[in-house]
Design a protein around this motif. Structure first.
Motif, mmCIF file in Angstrom:
data_model
loop_
_atom_site.group_PDB
_atom_site.id
_atom_site.type_symbol
_atom_site.label_atom_id
_atom_site.label_comp_id
_atom_site.label_asym_id
_atom_site.label_seq_id
_atom_site.Cartn_x
_atom_site.Cartn_y
_atom_site.Cartn_z
ATOM 1 N N LEU A 44 41.750 36.522 46.085
ATOM 2 C CA LEU A 44 42.591 36.525 44.891
ATOM 3 C C LEU A 44 43.739 37.516 45.052
ATOM 4 N N ALA A 45 43.438 38.695 45.596
ATOM 5 C CA ALA A 45 44.490 39.696 45.824
ATOM 6 C C ALA A 45 45.569 39.152 46.751
ATOM 7 N N CYS A 46 45.145 38.466 47.830
ATOM 8 C CA CYS A 46 46.115 37.908 48.774
ATOM 9 C C CYS A 46 47.003 36.872 48.099
ATOM 10 N N SER A 47 46.403 35.974 47.345
ATOM 11 C CA SER A 47 47.180 34.924 46.682
ATOM 12 C C SER A 47 48.135 35.509 45.649
ATOM 13 N N ALA A 48 47.658 36.467 44.868
ATOM 14 C CA ALA A 48 48.500 37.082 43.847
ATOM 15 C C ALA A 48 49.660 37.850 44.482
ATOM 16 N N ALA A 49 49.392 38.521 45.605
ATOM 17 C CA ALA A 49 50.455 39.260 46.281
ATOM 18 C C ALA A 49 51.519 38.306 46.805
ATOM 19 N N LEU A 50 51.093 37.182 47.385
ATOM 20 C CA LEU A 50 52.051 36.195 47.886
ATOM 21 C C LEU A 50 52.871 35.580 46.758
ATOM 22 N N ALA A 51 52.300 35.525 45.569
ATOM 23 C CA ALA A 51 53.010 34.995 44.406
ATOM 24 C C ALA A 51 53.894 36.050 43.738
ATOM 25 N N GLY A 52 53.880 37.268 44.256
ATOM 26 C CA GLY A 52 54.680 38.332 43.669
ATOM 27 C C GLY A 52 54.078 38.954 42.425
ATOM 28 N N ARG A 53 52.808 38.669 42.171
ATOM 29 C CA ARG A 53 52.124 39.215 40.995
ATOM 30 C C ARG A 53 51.368 40.468 41.426
ATOM 31 N N ASN A 54 52.139 41.526 41.680
ATOM 32 C CA ASN A 54 51.592 42.696 42.372
ATOM 33 C C ASN A 54 50.532 43.443 41.571
ATOM 34 N N ASP A 55 50.717 43.602 40.281
ATOM 35 C CA ASP A 55 49.710 44.311 39.487
ATOM 36 C C ASP A 55 48.384 43.564 39.518
ATOM 37 N N GLU A 56 48.447 42.245 39.393
ATOM 38 C CA GLU A 56 47.224 41.435 39.466
ATOM 39 C C GLU A 56 46.584 41.552 40.840
ATOM 40 N N ALA A 57 47.410 41.562 41.876
ATOM 41 C CA ALA A 57 46.893 41.680 43.245
ATOM 42 C C ALA A 57 46.215 43.027 43.465
ATOM 43 N N LEU A 58 46.843 44.091 42.992
ATOM 44 C CA LEU A 58 46.263 45.428 43.176
ATOM 45 C C LEU A 58 44.956 45.572 42.402
ATOM 46 N N ASP A 59 44.897 45.006 41.206
ATOM 47 C CA ASP A 59 43.652 45.047 40.431
ATOM 48 C C ASP A 59 42.534 44.313 41.164
ATOM 49 N N ALA A 60 42.859 43.140 41.712
ATOM 50 C CA ALA A 60 41.849 42.357 42.426
ATOM 51 C C ALA A 60 41.413 43.069 43.699
ATOM 52 N N LEU A 61 42.357 43.688 44.396
ATOM 53 C CA LEU A 61 42.015 44.419 45.617
ATOM 54 C C LEU A 61 41.125 45.611 45.303
ATOM 55 N N ALA A 62 41.426 46.312 44.214
ATOM 56 C CA ALA A 62 40.595 47.451 43.815
ATOM 57 C C ALA A 62 39.168 47.008 43.515
ATOM 58 N N ARG A 63 39.034 45.884 42.823
ATOM 59 C CA ARG A 63 37.686 45.376 42.516
ATOM 60 C C ARG A 63 36.974 44.926 43.786
ATOM 61 N N SER A 64 37.710 44.344 44.723
ATOM 62 C CA SER A 64 37.112 43.943 45.996
ATOM 63 C C SER A 64 36.526 45.144 46.724
ATOM 64 N N ILE A 65 37.257 46.257 46.734
ATOM 65 C CA ILE A 65 36.766 47.468 47.396
ATOM 66 C C ILE A 65 35.552 48.023 46.654
ATOM 67 N N GLU A 66 35.589 47.998 45.323
ATOM 68 C CA GLU A 66 34.431 48.435 44.540
ATOM 69 C C GLU A 66 33.185 47.644 44.921
ATOM 70 N N LEU A 67 33.378 46.385 45.321
ATOM 71 C CA LEU A 67 32.251 45.508 45.652
ATOM 72 C C LEU A 67 31.964 45.448 47.158
ATOM 73 N N GLY A 68 32.607 46.329 47.949
ATOM 74 C CA GLY A 68 32.191 46.447 49.337
ATOM 75 C C GLY A 68 33.192 46.068 50.395
ATOM 76 N N TRP A 69 34.400 45.636 50.036
ATOM 77 C CA TRP A 69 35.386 45.354 51.085
ATOM 78 C C TRP A 69 35.622 46.635 51.878
ATOM 79 N N ASP A 70 35.455 46.576 53.215
ATOM 80 C CA ASP A 70 35.384 47.824 53.978
ATOM 81 C C ASP A 70 36.131 47.770 55.308
ATOM 82 N N ASP A 71 37.255 47.062 55.343
ATOM 83 C CA ASP A 71 37.999 46.943 56.596
ATOM 84 C C ASP A 71 39.432 47.443 56.395
#
Length: 221
Positions: free
Chosen positions: A24-51
Protein backbone atom coordinates in the motif's frame (compact mmCIF):
# COMPACT_ATOMS: atom_id res chain seq x y z
CA UNK A 1 -5.44 4.19 -7.58
CA UNK A 2 -6.71 0.71 -8.42
CA UNK A 3 -3.75 -0.87 -6.63
CA UNK A 4 -4.46 1.26 -3.55
CA UNK A 5 -8.09 0.12 -3.61
CA UNK A 6 -7.12 -3.56 -3.72
CA UNK A 7 -4.39 -3.16 -1.11
CA UNK A 8 -7.03 -1.78 1.26
CA UNK A 9 -9.30 -4.71 0.40
CA UNK A 10 -6.49 -7.08 1.38
CA UNK A 11 -6.01 -5.25 4.67
CA UNK A 12 -9.69 -5.63 5.52
CA UNK A 13 -9.10 -9.41 5.34
CA UNK A 14 -5.61 -9.41 6.88
CA UNK A 15 -5.27 -6.34 9.11
CA UNK A 16 -1.92 -7.43 10.60
CA UNK A 17 -0.16 -8.14 7.27
CA UNK A 18 3.07 -6.11 7.15
CA UNK A 19 3.67 -6.91 3.48
CA UNK A 20 0.22 -5.66 2.50
CA UNK A 21 0.88 -2.37 4.27
CA UNK A 22 4.25 -2.11 2.51
CA UNK A 23 2.56 -2.65 -0.87
CA UNK A 24 0.00 0.00 0.00
CA UNK A 25 2.85 2.39 0.84
CA UNK A 26 4.47 1.71 -2.54
CA UNK A 27 1.25 2.30 -4.47
CA UNK A 28 0.39 5.45 -2.53
CA UNK A 29 3.90 6.84 -3.04
CA UNK A 30 3.71 6.22 -6.79
CA UNK A 31 0.36 8.03 -6.82
CA UNK A 32 1.91 11.03 -5.07
CA UNK A 33 -0.14 10.47 -1.92
CA UNK A 34 2.86 10.82 0.35
CA UNK A 35 1.15 11.19 3.73
CA UNK A 36 -0.88 8.05 3.07
CA UNK A 37 2.26 6.24 1.93
CA UNK A 38 4.23 7.25 5.02
CA UNK A 39 1.39 6.18 7.32
CA UNK A 40 1.20 2.78 5.61
CA UNK A 41 4.98 2.35 5.73
CA UNK A 42 5.02 3.19 9.44
CA UNK A 43 2.34 0.58 10.11
CA UNK A 44 4.25 -1.97 8.02
CA UNK A 45 7.33 -1.45 10.20
CA UNK A 46 5.20 -1.72 13.36
CA UNK A 47 4.11 -5.13 12.04
CA UNK A 48 7.61 -6.40 11.29
CA UNK A 49 8.90 -5.01 8.00
CA UNK A 50 12.64 -5.29 8.63
CA UNK A 51 14.66 -4.66 5.47
CA UNK A 52 16.20 -1.16 5.59
CA UNK A 53 18.46 -1.82 2.60
CA UNK A 54 15.55 -2.75 0.35
CA UNK A 55 13.48 0.17 1.64
CA UNK A 56 16.24 2.62 0.71
CA UNK A 57 16.69 1.23 -2.81
CA UNK A 58 13.01 0.59 -3.60
CA UNK A 59 12.27 3.01 -6.44
CA UNK A 60 8.55 2.91 -5.58
CA UNK A 61 9.42 4.89 -2.44
CA UNK A 62 11.86 7.39 -3.97
CA UNK A 63 9.29 10.18 -3.74
CA UNK A 64 9.26 9.82 0.06
CA UNK A 65 12.98 10.36 0.61
CA UNK A 66 12.64 14.10 1.07
CA UNK A 67 9.87 13.85 3.66
CA UNK A 68 10.81 14.76 7.25
CA UNK A 69 9.44 11.40 8.47
CA UNK A 70 11.57 9.31 6.10
CA UNK A 71 14.78 9.34 8.16
CA UNK A 72 12.86 8.40 11.31
CA UNK A 73 11.19 5.47 9.50
CA UNK A 74 14.60 4.24 8.34
CA UNK A 75 15.75 4.27 11.98
CA UNK A 76 12.62 2.37 13.00
CA UNK A 77 13.12 -0.35 10.39
CA UNK A 78 16.76 -0.75 11.46
CA UNK A 79 15.59 -1.17 15.06
CA UNK A 80 13.08 -3.76 13.92
CA UNK A 81 15.81 -5.74 12.17
CA UNK A 82 17.96 -5.69 15.32
CA UNK A 83 15.36 -6.78 17.89
CA UNK A 84 14.83 -10.35 19.10
CA UNK A 85 11.71 -9.88 21.26
CA UNK A 86 8.47 -7.93 21.22
CA UNK A 87 7.21 -7.20 24.75
CA UNK A 88 4.17 -5.11 25.53
CA UNK A 89 1.87 -4.36 28.42
CA UNK A 90 -0.16 -1.58 29.93
CA UNK A 91 1.83 0.85 32.08
CA UNK A 92 -0.05 -0.13 35.23
CA UNK A 93 1.62 -3.58 35.15
CA UNK A 94 5.13 -2.21 35.55
CA UNK A 95 7.25 -3.57 38.41
CA UNK A 96 8.28 0.03 39.08
CA UNK A 97 5.05 0.51 41.01
CA UNK A 98 2.72 -1.74 43.03
CA UNK A 99 0.69 -3.62 40.45
CA UNK A 100 -1.56 -6.65 40.20
CA UNK A 101 0.02 -9.71 38.65
CA UNK A 102 -0.98 -10.55 35.10
CA UNK A 103 -0.97 -13.64 32.88
CA UNK A 104 1.87 -13.92 30.37
CA UNK A 105 1.21 -15.01 26.79
CA UNK A 106 4.38 -16.22 25.02
CA UNK A 107 3.46 -15.91 21.34
CA UNK A 108 5.42 -18.09 18.88
CA UNK A 109 5.17 -17.19 15.19
CA UNK A 110 5.01 -19.75 12.41
CA UNK A 111 7.69 -20.72 9.88
CA UNK A 112 8.46 -17.68 7.74
CA UNK A 113 6.69 -15.34 10.16
CA UNK A 114 7.99 -12.68 12.49
CA UNK A 115 7.50 -11.57 16.07
CA UNK A 116 5.93 -8.17 15.44
CA UNK A 117 3.31 -9.40 13.00
CA UNK A 118 2.34 -12.34 15.22
CA UNK A 119 2.32 -10.28 18.41
CA UNK A 120 -0.08 -7.66 17.01
CA UNK A 121 -3.35 -9.57 17.60
CA UNK A 122 -2.08 -10.79 20.96
CA UNK A 123 -1.47 -7.20 22.01
CA UNK A 124 -5.14 -6.53 21.29
CA UNK A 125 -6.10 -9.59 23.35
CA UNK A 126 -3.80 -8.57 26.18
CA UNK A 127 -5.22 -5.08 26.37
CA UNK A 128 -8.72 -6.50 26.61
CA UNK A 129 -7.84 -9.06 29.28
CA UNK A 130 -5.09 -7.32 31.29
CA UNK A 131 -2.37 -9.73 30.21
CA UNK A 132 1.20 -9.36 28.93
CA UNK A 133 2.22 -10.70 25.50
CA UNK A 134 5.86 -11.56 24.79
CA UNK A 135 6.82 -12.63 21.27
CA UNK A 136 10.35 -13.94 20.75
CA UNK A 137 11.74 -14.14 17.23
CA UNK A 138 13.22 -17.25 15.67
CA UNK A 139 16.31 -17.50 13.48
CA UNK A 140 16.40 -15.90 10.03
CA UNK A 141 15.16 -18.00 7.11
CA UNK A 142 18.19 -17.67 4.85
CA UNK A 143 16.56 -17.73 1.43
CA UNK A 144 13.97 -15.06 2.20
CA UNK A 145 14.72 -11.35 2.36
CA UNK A 146 12.16 -9.74 4.65
CA UNK A 147 10.34 -10.69 7.83
CA UNK A 148 10.97 -14.44 7.57
CA UNK A 149 12.03 -16.30 10.72
CA UNK A 150 11.72 -19.87 11.95
CA UNK A 151 12.20 -22.29 14.84
CA UNK A 152 14.09 -24.84 12.74
CA UNK A 153 17.81 -25.38 12.37
CA UNK A 154 17.61 -25.20 8.56
CA UNK A 155 15.18 -24.63 5.72
CA UNK A 156 13.06 -27.69 6.55
CA UNK A 157 10.29 -26.56 8.94
CA UNK A 158 9.95 -30.13 10.30
CA UNK A 159 13.41 -30.03 11.89
CA UNK A 160 12.79 -27.99 15.01
CA UNK A 161 15.72 -26.52 16.90
CA UNK A 162 13.89 -27.03 20.17
CA UNK A 163 16.89 -26.08 22.32
CA UNK A 164 17.19 -22.68 20.63
CA UNK A 165 13.43 -22.20 20.80
CA UNK A 166 13.38 -23.00 24.51
CA UNK A 167 16.21 -20.55 25.11
CA UNK A 168 14.24 -17.84 23.27
CA UNK A 169 11.13 -18.58 25.35
CA UNK A 170 13.17 -18.54 28.57
CA UNK A 171 14.63 -15.15 27.61
CA UNK A 172 11.14 -13.82 26.83
CA UNK A 173 9.82 -14.95 30.22
CA UNK A 174 12.81 -13.46 32.01
CA UNK A 175 12.42 -10.12 30.23
CA UNK A 176 8.69 -10.02 30.96
CA UNK A 177 9.07 -10.84 34.67
CA UNK A 178 11.81 -8.24 35.05
CA UNK A 179 9.68 -5.48 33.52
CA UNK A 180 6.14 -6.43 34.55
CA UNK A 181 4.31 -8.03 37.45
CA UNK A 182 3.72 -11.52 36.03
CA UNK A 183 1.70 -14.31 37.61
CA UNK A 184 4.14 -17.20 37.18
CA UNK A 185 1.27 -19.67 37.57
CA UNK A 186 -0.35 -18.24 34.43
CA UNK A 187 2.28 -18.46 31.71
CA UNK A 188 0.62 -19.63 28.49
CA UNK A 189 2.30 -20.60 25.23
CA UNK A 190 0.50 -19.54 22.06
CA UNK A 191 1.75 -20.70 18.69
CA UNK A 192 0.82 -20.91 15.04
CA UNK A 193 1.95 -23.74 12.72
CA UNK A 194 5.65 -24.35 13.46
CA UNK A 195 5.32 -22.12 16.53
CA UNK A 196 2.46 -24.30 17.70
CA UNK A 197 4.68 -27.37 17.32
CA UNK A 198 7.24 -25.65 19.55
CA UNK A 199 4.52 -24.84 22.09
CA UNK A 200 3.41 -28.48 22.23
CA UNK A 201 6.96 -29.75 22.70
CA UNK A 202 7.79 -27.21 25.40
CA UNK A 203 4.57 -27.98 27.24
CA UNK A 204 5.40 -31.69 27.11
CA UNK A 205 8.94 -31.00 28.32
CA UNK A 206 7.93 -28.89 31.29
CA UNK A 207 4.19 -29.18 31.97
CA UNK A 208 4.42 -27.64 35.44
CA UNK A 209 6.00 -24.44 34.14
CA UNK A 210 3.13 -23.52 31.82
CA UNK A 211 -0.56 -23.10 32.49
CA UNK A 212 -1.29 -24.41 29.01
CA UNK A 213 -0.84 -23.90 25.29
CA UNK A 214 -2.98 -22.36 22.58
CA UNK A 215 -2.06 -24.11 19.35
CA UNK A 216 -3.31 -23.08 15.92
CA UNK A 217 -2.68 -25.19 12.79
CA UNK A 218 -0.03 -27.11 14.72
CA UNK A 219 2.49 -29.23 12.86
CA UNK A 220 3.91 -32.01 14.99
CA UNK A 221 5.45 -35.47 14.83
Amino acid sequence: DTAIKYARNVLELAPYDAGAYYNLACSAALAGRNDEALDALARSIELGWDDPDWMRQDTDLTGLHGAPRWAELVKQVEACRAESLVLFAAADLSTAQPAPTAPLIVALHGFGGNAREFSAPWIDVAQAHHAVPAAPRGTKVAERRQMAYAWSAGADPRHLDIEAAEAAVDAAIAAATEKYSIDKQKIVLAGFSQGAAVALKLLARNPERYAGAITMAASYD
